[in-house]
Design a protein around this motif. Structure first.
Motif, short mmCIF file in Angstrom:
data_model
loop_
_atom_site.label_atom_id
_atom_site.label_comp_id
_atom_site.label_asym_id
_atom_site.label_seq_id
_atom_site.Cartn_x
_atom_site.Cartn_y
_atom_site.Cartn_z
N VAL A 97 0.84 -1.21 0.00
CA VAL A 97 0.00 0.00 0.00
C VAL A 97 0.87 1.26 0.00
O VAL A 97 0.54 2.25 -0.65
N ARG A 98 2.00 1.22 0.69
CA ARG A 98 2.90 2.38 0.68
C ARG A 98 3.39 2.69 -0.74
O ARG A 98 3.52 3.84 -1.13
N GLN A 99 3.65 1.64 -1.51
CA GLN A 99 4.11 1.85 -2.87
C GLN A 99 2.96 2.26 -3.80
O GLN A 99 3.13 3.08 -4.70
N LEU A 100 1.77 1.70 -3.54
CA LEU A 100 0.61 2.07 -4.36
C LEU A 100 0.23 3.53 -4.15
O LEU A 100 -0.22 4.21 -5.08
N ASP A 101 0.42 4.01 -2.93
CA ASP A 101 0.16 5.43 -2.63
C ASP A 101 0.98 6.31 -3.57
O ASP A 101 0.48 7.28 -4.16
N LYS A 102 2.24 5.95 -3.76
CA LYS A 102 3.12 6.73 -4.64
C LYS A 102 2.77 6.51 -6.12
O LYS A 102 2.83 7.45 -6.93
N LEU A 103 2.43 5.26 -6.45
CA LEU A 103 2.09 4.97 -7.85
C LEU A 103 0.83 5.73 -8.26
O LEU A 103 0.76 6.31 -9.35
N GLU A 104 -0.16 5.75 -7.37
CA GLU A 104 -1.41 6.46 -7.70
C GLU A 104 -1.12 7.94 -7.92
O GLU A 104 -1.63 8.56 -8.84
N MET A 105 -0.28 8.51 -7.05
CA MET A 105 0.09 9.92 -7.19
C MET A 105 0.72 10.19 -8.56
O MET A 105 0.38 11.16 -9.24
N ALA A 106 1.63 9.29 -8.97
CA ALA A 106 2.33 9.48 -10.25
C ALA A 106 1.35 9.35 -11.42
O ALA A 106 1.44 10.11 -12.40
N ILE A 107 0.42 8.40 -11.32
CA ILE A 107 -0.55 8.22 -12.41
C ILE A 107 -1.45 9.46 -12.50
O ILE A 107 -1.70 9.98 -13.59
N GLN A 108 -1.89 9.95 -11.35
CA GLN A 108 -2.77 11.12 -11.34
C GLN A 108 -2.04 12.35 -11.89
O GLN A 108 -2.60 13.11 -12.68
N ALA A 109 -0.79 12.53 -11.48
CA ALA A 109 -0.01 13.67 -11.99
C ALA A 109 0.16 13.57 -13.50
O ALA A 109 0.06 14.56 -14.23
N TRP A 110 0.38 12.36 -13.96
CA TRP A 110 0.53 12.12 -15.41
C TRP A 110 -0.74 12.52 -16.13
O TRP A 110 -0.71 13.20 -17.16
N GLU A 111 -1.88 12.11 -15.58
CA GLU A 111 -3.17 12.44 -16.22
C GLU A 111 -3.39 13.95 -16.25
O GLU A 111 -3.78 14.51 -17.28
N TYR A 112 -3.12 14.60 -15.14
CA TYR A 112 -3.30 16.06 -15.08
C TYR A 112 -2.35 16.77 -16.05
O TYR A 112 -2.75 17.70 -16.74
N ALA A 113 -1.10 16.33 -16.04
CA ALA A 113 -0.11 16.98 -16.89
C ALA A 113 -0.49 16.83 -18.37
O ALA A 113 -0.35 17.77 -19.16
N SER A 153 5.57 17.31 -19.06
CA SER A 153 6.77 17.40 -18.23
C SER A 153 6.45 17.85 -16.81
O SER A 153 7.21 17.61 -15.88
N LYS A 154 5.28 18.49 -16.63
CA LYS A 154 4.88 18.94 -15.30
C LYS A 154 4.83 17.80 -14.28
O LYS A 154 4.90 18.03 -13.09
N ALA A 155 4.63 16.58 -14.78
CA ALA A 155 4.48 15.44 -13.88
C ALA A 155 5.83 14.89 -13.43
O ALA A 155 5.88 13.99 -12.59
N GLY A 156 6.91 15.45 -13.97
CA GLY A 156 8.25 14.90 -13.73
C GLY A 156 8.60 14.71 -12.27
O GLY A 156 9.05 13.64 -11.85
N GLU A 157 8.36 15.74 -11.48
CA GLU A 157 8.72 15.71 -10.06
C GLU A 157 7.99 14.59 -9.30
O GLU A 157 8.56 13.92 -8.44
N PHE A 158 6.71 14.42 -9.64
CA PHE A 158 5.91 13.38 -8.99
C PHE A 158 6.43 11.99 -9.37
O PHE A 158 6.50 11.08 -8.56
N TRP A 159 6.80 11.86 -10.65
CA TRP A 159 7.27 10.57 -11.14
C TRP A 159 8.59 10.19 -10.45
O TRP A 159 8.76 9.06 -10.02
N VAL A 160 9.48 11.15 -10.34
CA VAL A 160 10.79 10.88 -9.71
C VAL A 160 10.59 10.47 -8.25
O VAL A 160 11.21 9.53 -7.76
N SER A 161 9.67 11.15 -7.57
CA SER A 161 9.39 10.81 -6.18
C SER A 161 8.83 9.40 -6.07
O SER A 161 9.22 8.62 -5.18
N ALA A 162 7.93 9.02 -6.99
CA ALA A 162 7.37 7.67 -6.97
C ALA A 162 8.47 6.64 -7.23
O ALA A 162 8.56 5.62 -6.54
N LYS A 163 9.32 6.94 -8.19
CA LYS A 163 10.40 6.03 -8.57
C LYS A 163 11.33 5.73 -7.38
O LYS A 163 11.83 4.62 -7.22
N GLU A 164 11.53 6.74 -6.55
CA GLU A 164 12.39 6.57 -5.36
C GLU A 164 11.79 5.61 -4.34
O GLU A 164 12.51 5.03 -3.53
N HIS A 165 10.44 5.51 -4.33
CA HIS A 165 9.78 4.74 -3.28
C HIS A 165 9.27 3.38 -3.71
O HIS A 165 8.77 2.62 -2.89
#
Lengths: 155, 155
Positions: free
Chosen positions: B105-121, B128-140
């Motif tokens: 669930v900790r990893q899904l929390d980050k994955l969902e954030m990255a998917i949502q940022a991707w959709e918004y971007a 490219s706006k989603a970049g920061e969110f994606w990098v953060s998800a990748k770290e976790h």
């Protein structure tokens, strides 16, 4: 949106989230199968992703169920076989209300709607606006504990 | 809202709903304890009801966990004793990541954030706006299946 004249009402996911939290809480407290109860709560409005939300006078009964079952089949068709079977079974269990968990979630769906309508109506300054939602919930809820909660949001 | 300049972003409940659906799906598919996984997903952002959402540079690490644990205690203080114990334990299991379900669930929390940022971007026309969110998800995220999903929303 139509009945309360709102521009930014809760999303279907907001509704499903709170229904799922309520299902978890009641199910945990009663020693039911929480995995099952929450699965039904998370799935119960998924068909609306395809067919949209509708007012009871626009769509109800068998026609609503058939339309949503078809939409659910379409959503599930993207999944691996074993997952498809599991969620199809869960969906049928929900619409048929044959288990304690499914009857609980069916009633929580209505209770959450009534609570949300109550909150919106109070914010709008006209609590009576929630009347129709409350009456609809009252018709569908038999569980005594849930009826106590419903009585607390009577308009 | 700040990083993507959005007026009506998803609610915390929207995020939690999708995280819970993902937790249910992966947990069911892997034969984990779905009741537990979904319980953690439904609870994981509940403290934000009191302390609000924050950007990592505003609040992170032990300070964030301490603040959220305190908020969770406050929320749980409204509940009957037995429920309070169950959800306090679930919350600690989540923050400590000691079970397979909590790590998922900790990893899904980050994955969902990255998917949502991707959709918004993508909706905004500047992926490219989603970049920061994606990098953060990748770290976790370490789970190989989840990394495959994450790779599909790389900005």
């Amino acid at each position: 949106m139509k009945k309360l004249g709102m521009e930014h009402p809760e999303s279907v996911a907001d509704h499903s989230y709170r229904t799922a939290v309520m299902a978890m809480f009641v199910s945990d407290a009663r020693g039911l199968d929480t995995g099952k109860a929450v699965r039904l709560a998370l799935l119960h409005d998924l068909p609306e992703a395809l067919v949209g939300d509708a007012m009871p006078e626009e769509r109800s009964g068998k026609r609503k169920t058939d339309l949503e079952t078809k939409a659910m089949e379409e959503i599930l068709s993207e999944l691996p076989h074993r997952s498809r079977l599991l969620y199809r079974e869960a969906w049928l269990e929900y619409v048929e209300g044959k288990s304690e968990e499914s009857r609980l979630v069916r009633q929580l769906d209505k209770l959450e709607m009534a609570i949300q309508a109550w909150e919106y109506a109070h914010e709008s300054g006209d609590p009576s606006k929630a009347g129709e939602f409350w009456v609809s919930a009252k018709e569908h809820i038999q569980d005594e504990e849930l009826l106590v909660l419903l009585s607390q949001v009577e308009p």
